[in-house]
Design a protein around this motif. Structure first.
Motif, PDB file in Angstrom:
ATOM      1  N   GLY A  73     -11.538  -1.065 -12.860  1.00  0.00           N
ATOM      2  CA  GLY A  73     -10.245  -0.455 -13.109  1.00  0.00           C
ATOM      3  C   GLY A  73      -9.328  -0.438 -11.910  1.00  0.00           C
ATOM      4  O   GLY A  73      -9.328  -1.338 -11.058  1.00  0.00           O
ATOM      5  N   LEU A  74      -8.541   0.642 -11.832  1.00  0.00           N
ATOM      6  CA  LEU A  74      -7.488   0.746 -10.833  1.00  0.00           C
ATOM      7  C   LEU A  74      -7.974   0.619  -9.391  1.00  0.00           C
ATOM      8  O   LEU A  74      -7.419  -0.162  -8.624  1.00  0.00           O
ATOM      9  CB  LEU A  74      -6.740   2.067 -11.029  1.00  0.00           C
ATOM     10  N   PRO A  75      -9.025   1.355  -8.953  1.00  0.00           N
ATOM     11  CA  PRO A  75      -9.456   1.237  -7.546  1.00  0.00           C
ATOM     12  C   PRO A  75      -9.857  -0.194  -7.178  1.00  0.00           C
ATOM     13  O   PRO A  75      -9.566  -0.669  -6.081  1.00  0.00           O
ATOM     14  CB  PRO A  75     -10.649   2.195  -7.453  1.00  0.00           C
ATOM     15  N   ALA A  76     -10.544  -0.878  -8.099  1.00  0.00           N
ATOM     16  CA  ALA A  76     -10.961  -2.250  -7.816  1.00  0.00           C
ATOM     17  C   ALA A  76      -9.751  -3.176  -7.731  1.00  0.00           C
ATOM     18  O   ALA A  76      -9.693  -4.064  -6.872  1.00  0.00           O
ATOM     19  CB  ALA A  76     -11.929  -2.731  -8.893  1.00  0.00           C
ATOM     20  N   ALA A  77      -8.771  -2.976  -8.621  1.00  0.00           N
ATOM     21  CA  ALA A  77      -7.586  -3.825  -8.616  1.00  0.00           C
ATOM     22  C   ALA A  77      -6.785  -3.661  -7.334  1.00  0.00           C
ATOM     23  O   ALA A  77      -6.313  -4.638  -6.738  1.00  0.00           O
ATOM     24  CB  ALA A  77      -6.707  -3.508  -9.827  1.00  0.00           C
ATOM     25  N   VAL A  78      -6.643  -2.423  -6.861  1.00  0.00           N
ATOM     26  CA  VAL A  78      -5.887  -2.167  -5.637  1.00  0.00           C
ATOM     27  C   VAL A  78      -6.537  -2.872  -4.449  1.00  0.00           C
ATOM     28  O   VAL A  78      -5.854  -3.360  -3.544  1.00  0.00           O
ATOM     29  CB  VAL A  78      -5.781  -0.646  -5.386  1.00  0.00           C
ATOM     30  N   ASN A  79      -7.857  -2.943  -4.452  1.00  0.00           N
ATOM     31  CA  ASN A  79      -8.582  -3.567  -3.344  1.00  0.00           C
ATOM     32  C   ASN A  79      -8.276  -5.057  -3.208  1.00  0.00           C
ATOM     33  O   ASN A  79      -8.539  -5.657  -2.165  1.00  0.00           O
ATOM     34  CB  ASN A  79     -10.090  -3.367  -3.555  1.00  0.00           C
ATOM     35  N   LEU A  80      -7.739  -5.664  -4.291  1.00  0.00           N
ATOM     36  CA  LEU A  80      -7.450  -7.096  -4.266  1.00  0.00           C
ATOM     37  C   LEU A  80      -6.058  -7.433  -3.738  1.00  0.00           C
ATOM     38  O   LEU A  80      -5.761  -8.591  -3.443  1.00  0.00           O
ATOM     39  CB  LEU A  80      -7.584  -7.673  -5.680  1.00  0.00           C
ATOM     40  N   LEU A  81      -5.195  -6.415  -3.622  1.00  0.00           N
ATOM     41  CA  LEU A  81      -3.816  -6.690  -3.218  1.00  0.00           C
ATOM     42  C   LEU A  81      -3.699  -7.396  -1.870  1.00  0.00           C
ATOM     43  O   LEU A  81      -2.958  -8.377  -1.753  1.00  0.00           O
ATOM     44  CB  LEU A  81      -3.010  -5.386  -3.199  1.00  0.00           C
ATOM     45  N   PRO A  82      -4.411  -6.948  -0.824  1.00  0.00           N
ATOM     46  CA  PRO A  82      -4.230  -7.622   0.464  1.00  0.00           C
ATOM     47  C   PRO A  82      -4.613  -9.097   0.439  1.00  0.00           C
ATOM     48  O   PRO A  82      -3.899  -9.931   0.995  1.00  0.00           O
ATOM     49  CB  PRO A  82      -5.152  -6.825   1.405  1.00  0.00           C
ATOM     50  N   ILE A  83      -5.744  -9.426  -0.193  1.00  0.00           N
ATOM     51  CA  ILE A  83      -6.204 -10.815  -0.108  1.00  0.00           C
ATOM     52  C   ILE A  83      -5.337 -11.751  -0.943  1.00  0.00           C
ATOM     53  O   ILE A  83      -5.206 -12.926  -0.618  1.00  0.00           O
ATOM     54  CB  ILE A  83      -7.686 -10.956  -0.498  1.00  0.00           C
TER      55      ILE A  83
ATOM     56  N   ILE B 119      -9.413  -6.652   4.637  1.00  0.00           N
ATOM     57  CA  ILE B 119     -10.242  -5.747   3.832  1.00  0.00           C
ATOM     58  C   ILE B 119     -10.911  -4.713   4.727  1.00  0.00           C
ATOM     59  O   ILE B 119     -10.955  -3.513   4.407  1.00  0.00           O
ATOM     60  CB  ILE B 119     -11.304  -6.540   3.044  1.00  0.00           C
ATOM     61  N   ARG B 120     -11.421  -5.139   5.871  1.00  0.00           N
ATOM     62  CA  ARG B 120     -12.108  -4.207   6.781  1.00  0.00           C
ATOM     63  C   ARG B 120     -11.149  -3.141   7.315  1.00  0.00           C
ATOM     64  O   ARG B 120     -11.529  -1.982   7.485  1.00  0.00           O
ATOM     65  CB  ARG B 120     -12.730  -4.970   7.955  1.00  0.00           C
ATOM     66  N   GLU B 121      -9.897  -3.528   7.575  1.00  0.00           N
ATOM     67  CA  GLU B 121      -8.953  -2.589   8.173  1.00  0.00           C
ATOM     68  C   GLU B 121      -8.244  -1.709   7.155  1.00  0.00           C
ATOM     69  O   GLU B 121      -7.900  -0.567   7.457  1.00  0.00           O
ATOM     70  CB  GLU B 121      -7.909  -3.360   8.992  1.00  0.00           C
ATOM     71  N   GLN B 122      -8.012  -2.222   5.932  1.00  0.00           N
ATOM     72  CA  GLN B 122      -7.116  -1.522   5.024  1.00  0.00           C
ATOM     73  C   GLN B 122      -7.792  -0.908   3.805  1.00  0.00           C
ATOM     74  O   GLN B 122      -7.199  -0.069   3.143  1.00  0.00           O
ATOM     75  CB  GLN B 122      -6.004  -2.474   4.560  1.00  0.00           C
ATOM     76  N   SER B 123      -9.004  -1.332   3.493  1.00  0.00           N
ATOM     77  CA  SER B 123      -9.661  -0.798   2.302  1.00  0.00           C
ATOM     78  C   SER B 123     -10.540   0.393   2.669  1.00  0.00           C
ATOM     79  O   SER B 123     -11.018   0.503   3.803  1.00  0.00           O
ATOM     80  CB  SER B 123     -10.510  -1.884   1.631  1.00  0.00           C
ATOM     81  N   PRO B 124     -10.779   1.299   1.727  1.00  0.00           N
ATOM     82  CA  PRO B 124     -11.648   2.447   1.996  1.00  0.00           C
ATOM     83  C   PRO B 124     -13.058   1.997   2.363  1.00  0.00           C
ATOM     84  O   PRO B 124     -13.496   0.905   1.989  1.00  0.00           O
ATOM     85  CB  PRO B 124     -11.639   3.214   0.660  1.00  0.00           C
ATOM     86  N   VAL B 125     -13.761   2.856   3.093  1.00  0.00           N
ATOM     87  CA  VAL B 125     -15.137   2.559   3.479  1.00  0.00           C
ATOM     88  C   VAL B 125     -15.979   2.322   2.229  1.00  0.00           C
ATOM     89  O   VAL B 125     -15.882   3.051   1.243  1.00  0.00           O
ATOM     90  CB  VAL B 125     -15.730   3.721   4.302  1.00  0.00           C
ATOM     91  N   GLY B 126     -16.806   1.288   2.271  1.00  0.00           N
ATOM     92  CA  GLY B 126     -17.670   0.985   1.138  1.00  0.00           C
ATOM     93  C   GLY B 126     -17.073   0.023   0.133  1.00  0.00           C
ATOM     94  O   GLY B 126     -17.752  -0.405  -0.795  1.00  0.00           O
ATOM     95  N   ARG B 127     -15.791  -0.326   0.319  1.00  0.00           N
ATOM     96  CA  ARG B 127     -15.151  -1.281  -0.584  1.00  0.00           C
ATOM     97  C   ARG B 127     -15.277  -2.683  -0.007  1.00  0.00           C
ATOM     98  O   ARG B 127     -15.004  -2.906   1.183  1.00  0.00           O
ATOM     99  CB  ARG B 127     -13.672  -0.953  -0.770  1.00  0.00           C
TER     100      ARG B 127
ATOM    101  N   HIS C  38       0.829  -1.208   0.000  1.00  0.00           N
ATOM    102  CA  HIS C  38       0.000   0.000   0.000  1.00  0.00           C
ATOM    103  C   HIS C  38       0.865   1.259   0.000  1.00  0.00           C
ATOM    104  O   HIS C  38       0.542   2.240  -0.671  1.00  0.00           O
ATOM    105  CB  HIS C  38      -0.930  -0.006   1.218  1.00  0.00           C
ATOM    106  N   ALA C  39       1.960   1.233   0.739  1.00  0.00           N
ATOM    107  CA  ALA C  39       2.852   2.387   0.766  1.00  0.00           C
ATOM    108  C   ALA C  39       3.454   2.638  -0.617  1.00  0.00           C
ATOM    109  O   ALA C  39       3.576   3.782  -1.063  1.00  0.00           O
ATOM    110  CB  ALA C  39       3.947   2.173   1.795  1.00  0.00           C
ATOM    111  N   ALA C  40       3.820   1.539  -1.291  1.00  0.00           N
ATOM    112  CA  ALA C  40       4.380   1.694  -2.630  1.00  0.00           C
ATOM    113  C   ALA C  40       3.359   2.293  -3.596  1.00  0.00           C
ATOM    114  O   ALA C  40       3.676   3.173  -4.411  1.00  0.00           O
ATOM    115  CB  ALA C  40       4.869   0.349  -3.147  1.00  0.00           C
ATOM    116  N   LEU C  41       2.123   1.825  -3.488  1.00  0.00           N
ATOM    117  CA  LEU C  41       1.077   2.357  -4.370  1.00  0.00           C
ATOM    118  C   LEU C  41       0.786   3.823  -4.082  1.00  0.00           C
ATOM    119  O   LEU C  41       0.559   4.618  -5.003  1.00  0.00           O
ATOM    120  CB  LEU C  41      -0.203   1.528  -4.216  1.00  0.00           C
ATOM    121  N   GLU C  42       0.817   4.202  -2.811  1.00  0.00           N
ATOM    122  CA  GLU C  42       0.543   5.581  -2.437  1.00  0.00           C
ATOM    123  C   GLU C  42       1.606   6.529  -2.993  1.00  0.00           C
ATOM    124  O   GLU C  42       1.310   7.671  -3.364  1.00  0.00           O
ATOM    125  CB  GLU C  42       0.470   5.694  -0.913  1.00  0.00           C
ATOM    126  N   ALA C  43       2.865   6.024  -3.058  1.00  0.00           N
ATOM    127  CA  ALA C  43       3.947   6.847  -3.578  1.00  0.00           C
ATOM    128  C   ALA C  43       3.738   7.223  -5.042  1.00  0.00           C
ATOM    129  O   ALA C  43       4.244   8.238  -5.521  1.00  0.00           O
ATOM    130  CB  ALA C  43       5.272   6.107  -3.405  1.00  0.00           C
TER     131      ALA C  43
END
Length: 418
Positions: A242-252, A277-285, A171-176
Protein backbone atom coordinates in the motif's frame (compact mmCIF):
# COMPACT_ATOMS: atom_id res chain seq x y z
CA UNK A 1 41.87 46.10 -15.19
CA UNK A 2 39.10 44.99 -17.53
CA UNK A 3 36.02 43.45 -15.93
CA UNK A 4 34.38 40.65 -17.90
CA UNK A 5 31.29 41.68 -19.90
CA UNK A 6 27.91 40.34 -18.80
CA UNK A 7 26.76 37.37 -20.94
CA UNK A 8 23.81 37.96 -23.26
CA UNK A 9 21.91 35.11 -21.54
CA UNK A 10 22.67 36.37 -18.01
CA UNK A 11 19.07 36.28 -16.73
CA UNK A 12 18.60 32.71 -17.94
CA UNK A 13 22.01 31.70 -16.60
CA UNK A 14 21.34 33.11 -13.12
CA UNK A 15 17.89 31.50 -13.02
CA UNK A 16 19.47 28.12 -13.77
CA UNK A 17 22.16 28.64 -11.12
CA UNK A 18 19.67 29.66 -8.43
CA UNK A 19 17.34 26.77 -9.31
CA UNK A 20 20.08 24.38 -8.16
CA UNK A 21 19.80 25.76 -4.60
CA UNK A 22 23.50 25.07 -4.17
CA UNK A 23 24.82 28.57 -3.39
CA UNK A 24 26.01 28.96 0.22
CA UNK A 25 25.64 25.24 0.94
CA UNK A 26 28.21 23.32 2.98
CA UNK A 27 31.37 21.86 1.52
CA UNK A 28 31.06 18.31 0.20
CA UNK A 29 33.73 15.65 -0.01
CA UNK A 30 32.86 14.70 -3.60
CA UNK A 31 33.70 18.20 -4.87
CA UNK A 32 36.83 18.42 -2.69
CA UNK A 33 38.16 15.15 -4.10
CA UNK A 34 37.73 16.39 -7.67
CA UNK A 35 39.57 19.68 -7.20
CA UNK A 36 42.29 17.93 -5.19
CA UNK A 37 42.79 15.73 -8.25
CA UNK A 38 42.89 18.82 -10.49
CA UNK A 39 45.47 20.53 -8.26
CA UNK A 40 47.62 17.41 -8.06
CA UNK A 41 47.47 16.68 -11.80
CA UNK A 42 48.23 20.25 -12.82
CA UNK A 43 50.81 20.76 -10.04
CA UNK A 44 49.32 23.96 -8.62
CA UNK A 45 48.65 25.08 -5.01
CA UNK A 46 45.14 26.48 -5.52
CA UNK A 47 42.02 24.89 -7.05
CA UNK A 48 38.41 26.01 -6.86
CA UNK A 49 34.87 25.17 -7.85
CA UNK A 50 33.62 28.71 -8.48
CA UNK A 51 29.96 29.54 -9.14
CA UNK A 52 29.43 32.96 -10.71
CA UNK A 53 26.48 34.75 -9.09
CA UNK A 54 25.14 38.20 -10.00
CA UNK A 55 27.72 40.18 -8.00
CA UNK A 56 30.13 37.59 -6.67
CA UNK A 57 31.90 34.35 -7.39
CA UNK A 58 31.22 31.83 -4.60
CA UNK A 59 33.43 28.81 -4.00
CA UNK A 60 31.59 25.52 -3.49
CA UNK A 61 34.97 23.87 -2.95
CA UNK A 62 38.42 25.35 -2.44
CA UNK A 63 42.00 24.22 -1.84
CA UNK A 64 44.84 26.59 -1.01
CA UNK A 65 42.75 29.67 -0.27
CA UNK A 66 40.75 30.82 2.77
CA UNK A 67 38.22 33.15 1.14
CA UNK A 68 34.83 31.59 0.31
CA UNK A 69 33.92 34.25 -2.29
CA UNK A 70 35.19 37.36 -4.09
CA UNK A 71 33.56 40.15 -6.05
CA UNK A 72 32.55 39.20 -9.56
CA UNK A 73 33.96 42.33 -11.20
CA UNK A 74 37.53 41.35 -10.27
CA UNK A 75 37.08 37.66 -10.97
CA UNK A 76 38.94 35.69 -13.60
CA UNK A 77 36.03 33.22 -13.69
CA UNK A 78 33.72 35.94 -15.01
CA UNK A 79 35.84 35.78 -18.18
CA UNK A 80 35.90 31.97 -18.22
CA UNK A 81 32.11 31.57 -18.36
CA UNK A 82 32.19 33.45 -21.67
CA UNK A 83 34.46 30.79 -23.19
CA UNK A 84 33.54 27.51 -24.85
CA UNK A 85 36.70 25.77 -23.63
CA UNK A 86 39.50 26.09 -21.07
CA UNK A 87 40.58 29.72 -20.49
CA UNK A 88 44.30 30.09 -19.67
CA UNK A 89 46.35 33.07 -18.48
CA UNK A 90 50.03 32.07 -18.23
CA UNK A 91 51.22 35.35 -16.62
CA UNK A 92 48.51 37.69 -15.37
CA UNK A 93 51.05 40.43 -14.56
CA UNK A 94 51.68 40.80 -18.30
CA UNK A 95 48.02 40.64 -19.40
CA UNK A 96 46.29 44.02 -19.95
CA UNK A 97 43.04 42.62 -18.57
CA UNK A 98 44.54 41.56 -15.24
CA UNK A 99 47.92 43.18 -14.53
CA UNK A 100 46.43 45.71 -12.03
CA UNK A 101 43.72 43.36 -10.69
CA UNK A 102 43.66 43.30 -6.83
CA UNK A 103 43.96 39.51 -6.96
CA UNK A 104 47.19 39.95 -8.93
CA UNK A 105 48.71 42.91 -7.07
CA UNK A 106 47.65 41.47 -3.70
CA UNK A 107 46.85 38.06 -2.18
CA UNK A 108 46.71 35.43 -3.57
CA UNK A 109 49.10 37.12 -6.08
CA UNK A 110 47.75 35.32 -9.13
CA UNK A 111 50.16 34.87 -11.99
CA UNK A 112 48.90 31.68 -13.62
CA UNK A 113 45.17 30.92 -14.02
CA UNK A 114 43.29 28.21 -15.96
CA UNK A 115 39.54 27.68 -15.80
CA UNK A 116 37.15 25.22 -17.44
CA UNK A 117 33.49 26.29 -17.62
CA UNK A 118 30.86 24.18 -15.82
CA UNK A 119 28.04 23.91 -18.36
CA UNK A 120 24.57 22.55 -17.58
CA UNK A 121 22.35 20.44 -19.85
CA UNK A 122 20.96 23.60 -21.49
CA UNK A 123 24.41 24.88 -22.43
CA UNK A 124 24.52 27.58 -19.72
CA UNK A 125 27.87 28.19 -18.00
CA UNK A 126 27.14 28.34 -14.25
CA UNK A 127 30.70 28.58 -13.02
CA UNK A 128 34.15 27.10 -13.41
CA UNK A 129 36.68 24.62 -12.15
CA UNK A 130 39.82 26.71 -11.96
CA UNK A 131 43.44 26.31 -10.88
CA UNK A 132 45.82 29.08 -9.76
CA UNK A 133 49.53 29.53 -9.15
CA UNK A 134 51.57 32.49 -7.89
CA UNK A 135 54.19 31.69 -10.52
CA UNK A 136 53.85 32.02 -14.32
CA UNK A 137 53.54 28.66 -16.03
CA UNK A 138 51.75 26.64 -18.73
CA UNK A 139 49.81 23.38 -18.96
CA UNK A 140 50.42 20.26 -20.99
CA UNK A 141 47.65 18.99 -23.29
CA UNK A 142 47.01 16.13 -20.84
CA UNK A 143 46.60 18.57 -17.95
CA UNK A 144 44.19 20.71 -19.97
CA UNK A 145 42.15 17.61 -20.81
CA UNK A 146 42.12 16.60 -17.13
CA UNK A 147 40.76 20.05 -16.20
CA UNK A 148 37.96 19.62 -18.76
CA UNK A 149 37.03 16.23 -17.31
CA UNK A 150 36.95 17.54 -13.75
CA UNK A 151 34.58 20.34 -14.84
CA UNK A 152 32.34 17.76 -16.54
CA UNK A 153 32.23 15.66 -13.36
CA UNK A 154 31.44 18.71 -11.23
CA UNK A 155 28.57 19.48 -13.60
CA UNK A 156 27.26 15.95 -13.10
CA UNK A 157 27.46 16.33 -9.31
CA UNK A 158 25.44 19.52 -9.58
CA UNK A 159 22.79 17.77 -11.69
CA UNK A 160 22.60 15.04 -9.05
CA UNK A 161 22.19 17.76 -6.42
CA UNK A 162 19.26 19.10 -8.44
CA UNK A 163 17.71 15.64 -8.60
CA UNK A 164 18.05 15.23 -4.84
CA UNK A 165 16.38 18.60 -4.34
CA UNK A 166 13.46 17.49 -6.50
CA UNK A 167 13.17 14.28 -4.54
CA UNK A 168 13.17 16.27 -1.31
CA UNK A 169 10.36 18.38 -2.77
CA UNK A 170 8.36 15.22 -3.45
CA UNK A 171 8.81 14.12 0.16
CA UNK A 172 7.84 17.56 1.44
CA UNK A 173 4.69 17.49 -0.65
CA UNK A 174 3.75 14.07 0.69
CA UNK A 175 4.40 15.14 4.27
CA UNK A 176 2.02 18.08 3.84
CA UNK A 177 -0.79 15.59 3.16
CA UNK A 178 0.13 13.26 6.04
CA UNK A 179 -2.99 14.10 8.09
CA UNK A 180 -5.32 13.84 5.10
CA UNK A 181 -5.29 10.14 4.31
CA UNK A 182 -7.59 10.16 1.28
CA UNK A 183 -5.95 13.17 -0.33
CA UNK A 184 -2.56 11.61 0.32
CA UNK A 185 -3.69 8.38 -1.30
CA UNK A 186 -4.85 10.26 -4.38
CA UNK A 187 -1.59 12.18 -4.58
CA UNK A 188 0.55 9.06 -4.37
CA UNK A 189 -1.68 7.36 -6.92
CA UNK A 190 -0.95 10.24 -9.28
CA UNK A 191 2.77 10.08 -8.51
CA UNK A 192 2.78 6.32 -9.11
CA UNK A 193 1.31 6.94 -12.54
CA UNK A 194 4.02 9.53 -13.17
CA UNK A 195 6.69 7.12 -11.96
CA UNK A 196 5.51 4.46 -14.37
CA UNK A 197 5.57 6.88 -17.36
CA UNK A 198 3.02 4.78 -19.29
CA UNK A 199 3.91 6.51 -22.56
CA UNK A 200 7.32 4.82 -22.40
CA UNK A 201 6.02 1.49 -21.12
CA UNK A 202 3.64 1.32 -24.08
CA UNK A 203 6.62 0.69 -26.37
CA UNK A 204 6.15 -2.48 -28.41
CA UNK A 205 9.30 -4.07 -26.98
CA UNK A 206 7.97 -4.40 -23.42
CA UNK A 207 4.92 -6.10 -21.97
CA UNK A 208 4.09 -5.89 -18.28
CA UNK A 209 1.53 -6.95 -15.68
CA UNK A 210 1.00 -5.46 -12.22
CA UNK A 211 -1.56 -6.63 -9.66
CA UNK A 212 -1.36 -4.80 -6.31
CA UNK A 213 -2.98 -6.34 -3.24
CA UNK A 214 -4.33 -2.88 -2.31
CA UNK A 215 -5.35 0.17 -4.33
CA UNK A 216 -1.71 1.22 -4.25
CA UNK A 217 1.10 -1.28 -4.66
CA UNK A 218 4.73 -1.46 -3.66
CA UNK A 219 5.93 -2.68 -7.06
CA UNK A 220 7.20 -0.53 -9.90
CA UNK A 221 8.06 -1.23 -13.52
CA UNK A 222 9.65 1.58 -15.51
CA UNK A 223 11.35 1.82 -18.90
CA UNK A 224 13.18 4.59 -20.72
CA UNK A 225 15.33 4.90 -23.81
CA UNK A 226 18.53 6.94 -23.49
CA UNK A 227 19.58 9.55 -26.08
CA UNK A 228 22.16 6.97 -27.28
CA UNK A 229 19.39 4.48 -28.07
CA UNK A 230 19.92 2.03 -25.22
CA UNK A 231 16.76 0.71 -23.56
CA UNK A 232 16.72 0.72 -19.75
CA UNK A 233 14.22 -1.22 -17.62
CA UNK A 234 13.64 -1.06 -13.86
CA UNK A 235 11.69 -3.63 -11.85
CA UNK A 236 11.33 -2.73 -8.17
CA UNK A 237 9.61 -4.34 -5.18
CA UNK A 238 9.42 -2.19 -2.05
CA UNK A 239 9.01 -3.65 1.43
CA UNK A 240 5.45 -3.64 2.72
CA UNK A 241 2.17 -2.93 0.97
CA UNK A 242 0.00 0.00 0.00
CA UNK A 243 0.85 3.61 0.67
CA UNK A 244 4.10 3.20 2.71
CA UNK A 245 5.57 0.86 0.09
CA UNK A 246 4.57 3.17 -2.77
CA UNK A 247 6.15 6.22 -1.12
CA UNK A 248 9.42 4.31 -0.76
CA UNK A 249 9.63 4.07 -4.56
CA UNK A 250 9.46 7.80 -5.26
CA UNK A 251 13.19 8.56 -4.94
CA UNK A 252 14.40 5.77 -7.21
CA UNK A 253 11.88 6.57 -9.94
CA UNK A 254 13.10 10.14 -10.26
CA UNK A 255 16.73 9.01 -10.24
CA UNK A 256 16.07 6.33 -12.89
CA UNK A 257 14.54 8.66 -15.49
CA UNK A 258 16.96 11.52 -14.79
CA UNK A 259 20.12 9.41 -15.01
CA UNK A 260 19.00 7.41 -18.08
CA UNK A 261 18.43 10.73 -19.82
CA UNK A 262 22.08 11.53 -19.00
CA UNK A 263 23.35 8.27 -20.59
CA UNK A 264 24.89 7.25 -17.26
CA UNK A 265 26.23 3.73 -16.62
CA UNK A 266 24.07 1.17 -14.84
CA UNK A 267 26.48 1.04 -11.89
CA UNK A 268 26.17 4.79 -11.24
CA UNK A 269 22.37 4.60 -11.37
CA UNK A 270 22.41 1.77 -8.82
CA UNK A 271 24.80 3.64 -6.51
CA UNK A 272 22.65 6.79 -6.53
CA UNK A 273 19.44 4.82 -5.93
CA UNK A 274 21.03 2.93 -3.04
CA UNK A 275 22.34 6.13 -1.48
CA UNK A 276 18.94 7.81 -1.79
CA UNK A 277 17.05 4.93 -0.15
CA UNK A 278 19.58 4.75 2.70
CA UNK A 279 19.38 8.50 3.35
CA UNK A 280 15.70 9.24 2.78
CA UNK A 281 13.67 6.15 3.62
CA UNK A 282 12.70 5.10 7.16
CA UNK A 283 14.89 2.56 8.94
CA UNK A 284 14.06 -0.97 7.85
CA UNK A 285 12.73 0.06 4.44
CA UNK A 286 14.46 -1.35 1.39
CA UNK A 287 13.71 -2.08 -2.26
CA UNK A 288 14.46 -5.28 -4.16
CA UNK A 289 15.27 -4.19 -7.70
CA UNK A 290 16.40 -5.31 -11.13
CA UNK A 291 18.00 -2.91 -13.62
CA UNK A 292 18.57 -3.81 -17.25
CA UNK A 293 20.34 -1.94 -20.04
CA UNK A 294 19.62 -3.36 -23.51
CA UNK A 295 21.96 -2.54 -26.39
CA UNK A 296 20.20 -3.79 -29.51
CA UNK A 297 23.11 -2.84 -31.78
CA UNK A 298 25.53 -5.11 -29.89
CA UNK A 299 22.81 -7.69 -29.08
CA UNK A 300 23.59 -7.44 -25.38
CA UNK A 301 22.01 -6.69 -22.03
CA UNK A 302 23.72 -5.55 -18.83
CA UNK A 303 21.99 -6.85 -15.70
CA UNK A 304 22.09 -5.71 -12.08
CA UNK A 305 19.98 -7.89 -9.82
CA UNK A 306 19.40 -6.85 -6.23
CA UNK A 307 17.12 -9.57 -4.77
CA UNK A 308 14.61 -9.93 -7.64
CA UNK A 309 13.98 -13.71 -7.66
CA UNK A 310 13.39 -14.42 -11.34
CA UNK A 311 15.36 -12.81 -14.18
CA UNK A 312 15.81 -15.06 -17.19
CA UNK A 313 16.50 -14.88 -20.91
CA UNK A 314 14.18 -17.25 -22.82
CA UNK A 315 14.29 -18.55 -26.35
CA UNK A 316 11.15 -18.02 -28.42
CA UNK A 317 9.84 -21.42 -27.27
CA UNK A 318 10.01 -20.22 -23.68
CA UNK A 319 13.02 -22.33 -22.66
CA UNK A 320 15.49 -20.63 -20.29
CA UNK A 321 18.82 -19.90 -22.01
CA UNK A 322 20.39 -17.84 -19.22
CA UNK A 323 19.34 -17.10 -15.65
CA UNK A 324 20.48 -14.03 -13.73
CA UNK A 325 20.23 -14.86 -10.02
CA UNK A 326 20.34 -12.12 -7.38
CA UNK A 327 23.99 -11.07 -6.98
CA UNK A 328 23.52 -7.91 -4.90
CA UNK A 329 21.74 -6.75 -1.77
CA UNK A 330 18.46 -4.82 -2.16
CA UNK A 331 18.63 -1.04 -2.50
CA UNK A 332 18.94 0.52 0.94
CA UNK A 333 20.73 -2.43 2.56
CA UNK A 334 24.02 -2.14 0.67
CA UNK A 335 26.58 -0.10 2.64
CA UNK A 336 28.20 1.01 -0.61
CA UNK A 337 31.61 -0.38 0.30
CA UNK A 338 31.72 -2.63 -2.77
CA UNK A 339 30.88 -1.57 -6.35
CA UNK A 340 27.61 -2.92 -7.82
CA UNK A 341 28.02 -6.31 -9.52
CA UNK A 342 26.57 -6.32 -13.01
CA UNK A 343 26.57 -9.07 -15.63
CA UNK A 344 26.83 -8.59 -19.39
CA UNK A 345 25.05 -11.11 -21.62
CA UNK A 346 25.16 -11.23 -25.44
CA UNK A 347 22.40 -13.23 -27.03
CA UNK A 348 23.17 -15.49 -29.96
CA UNK A 349 19.54 -16.13 -30.81
CA UNK A 350 16.46 -13.96 -30.60
CA UNK A 351 14.43 -14.33 -27.47
CA UNK A 352 12.68 -12.62 -24.58
CA UNK A 353 13.82 -11.36 -21.17
CA UNK A 354 11.38 -12.19 -18.37
CA UNK A 355 11.42 -11.00 -14.77
CA UNK A 356 8.95 -11.02 -11.89
CA UNK A 357 8.70 -10.06 -8.23
CA UNK A 358 8.37 -12.66 -5.47
CA UNK A 359 4.62 -12.06 -5.35
CA UNK A 360 4.23 -14.19 -8.48
CA UNK A 361 6.50 -16.97 -7.25
CA UNK A 362 4.61 -17.17 -3.94
CA UNK A 363 1.14 -17.06 -5.51
CA UNK A 364 -0.97 -20.26 -5.38
CA UNK A 365 -0.94 -22.47 -8.48
CA UNK A 366 -2.26 -26.03 -8.78
CA UNK A 367 -2.57 -26.26 -5.02
CA UNK A 368 1.00 -25.12 -4.33
CA UNK A 369 3.00 -21.91 -4.53
CA UNK A 370 4.00 -21.26 -8.11
CA UNK A 371 7.79 -21.58 -7.74
CA UNK A 372 10.38 -21.39 -10.52
CA UNK A 373 9.73 -24.88 -11.91
CA UNK A 374 6.01 -24.30 -12.36
CA UNK A 375 6.68 -20.82 -13.76
CA UNK A 376 9.14 -22.24 -16.32
CA UNK A 377 6.50 -24.72 -17.49
CA UNK A 378 3.88 -21.98 -17.66
CA UNK A 379 6.11 -19.72 -19.76
CA UNK A 380 6.96 -22.53 -22.17
CA UNK A 381 3.28 -23.39 -22.63
CA UNK A 382 2.36 -19.99 -24.11
CA UNK A 383 3.33 -18.74 -27.62
CA UNK A 384 5.86 -15.86 -27.67
CA UNK A 385 3.48 -13.30 -29.16
CA UNK A 386 1.23 -13.33 -26.11
CA UNK A 387 3.46 -15.01 -23.55
CA UNK A 388 3.07 -12.62 -20.63
CA UNK A 389 -0.64 -12.10 -21.16
CA UNK A 390 -1.11 -15.86 -21.35
CA UNK A 391 0.61 -16.25 -17.97
CA UNK A 392 -1.52 -13.44 -16.60
CA UNK A 393 -4.75 -15.02 -17.81
CA UNK A 394 -4.00 -18.33 -16.13
CA UNK A 395 -2.91 -16.73 -12.88
CA UNK A 396 -5.90 -14.37 -12.73
CA UNK A 397 -8.18 -17.40 -12.99
CA UNK A 398 -6.43 -18.84 -9.93
CA UNK A 399 -6.70 -15.54 -8.07
CA UNK A 400 -10.49 -15.59 -8.42
CA UNK A 401 -10.49 -18.39 -5.84
CA UNK A 402 -7.33 -17.58 -3.85
CA UNK A 403 -6.14 -13.96 -4.01
CA UNK A 404 -2.38 -13.43 -3.67
CA UNK A 405 -0.93 -12.20 -0.37
CA UNK A 406 1.63 -9.91 -2.03
CA UNK A 407 1.77 -7.52 -4.98
CA UNK A 408 2.31 -9.43 -8.23
CA UNK A 409 4.35 -7.91 -11.04
CA UNK A 410 6.03 -9.29 -14.14
CA UNK A 411 7.53 -7.90 -17.31
CA UNK A 412 8.78 -9.29 -20.60
CA UNK A 413 11.07 -7.58 -23.13
CA UNK A 414 11.16 -8.99 -26.65
CA UNK A 415 14.64 -8.24 -28.01
CA UNK A 416 13.41 -8.56 -31.60
CA UNK A 417 11.46 -5.34 -31.11
CA UNK A 418 14.21 -3.22 -29.55
Amino acid sequence: MLAAPIPANEAERLAALHSLRILDTSREEAYDRLIAYAARTCEVPIALVSLVDANRQWFKSRIGIDACETARDISFCGHTILQSDVFIIEDASRDERFFDNPLVTGAPHIRFYAGAPIVNEDGLALGTVCIIDSQPRSLTPLQIDALRHVADHVGLLMEMHRARQHIADYHAALEAYREKAEEERQLVGYLMTRMMSPQQLDASAIDYWMRPTESLGGDLIAASRSPHGKYYVLVADSTGHGLPAAVNLLPISRIFYHMVEKNLPLSLIVEEMNRSIREQSPVGRFVAALLLCFDAFNRSVEVWNGAIPVAVYLDLDGRPLRRFPPANLPLGLDDGEQPPRTELFQWQQEGQFFACTDGLLEAPFDGHVTGEEALDALLASVPPAGRLQGVRGRMEAVFLETPPHDDVSAMLVDVRKL
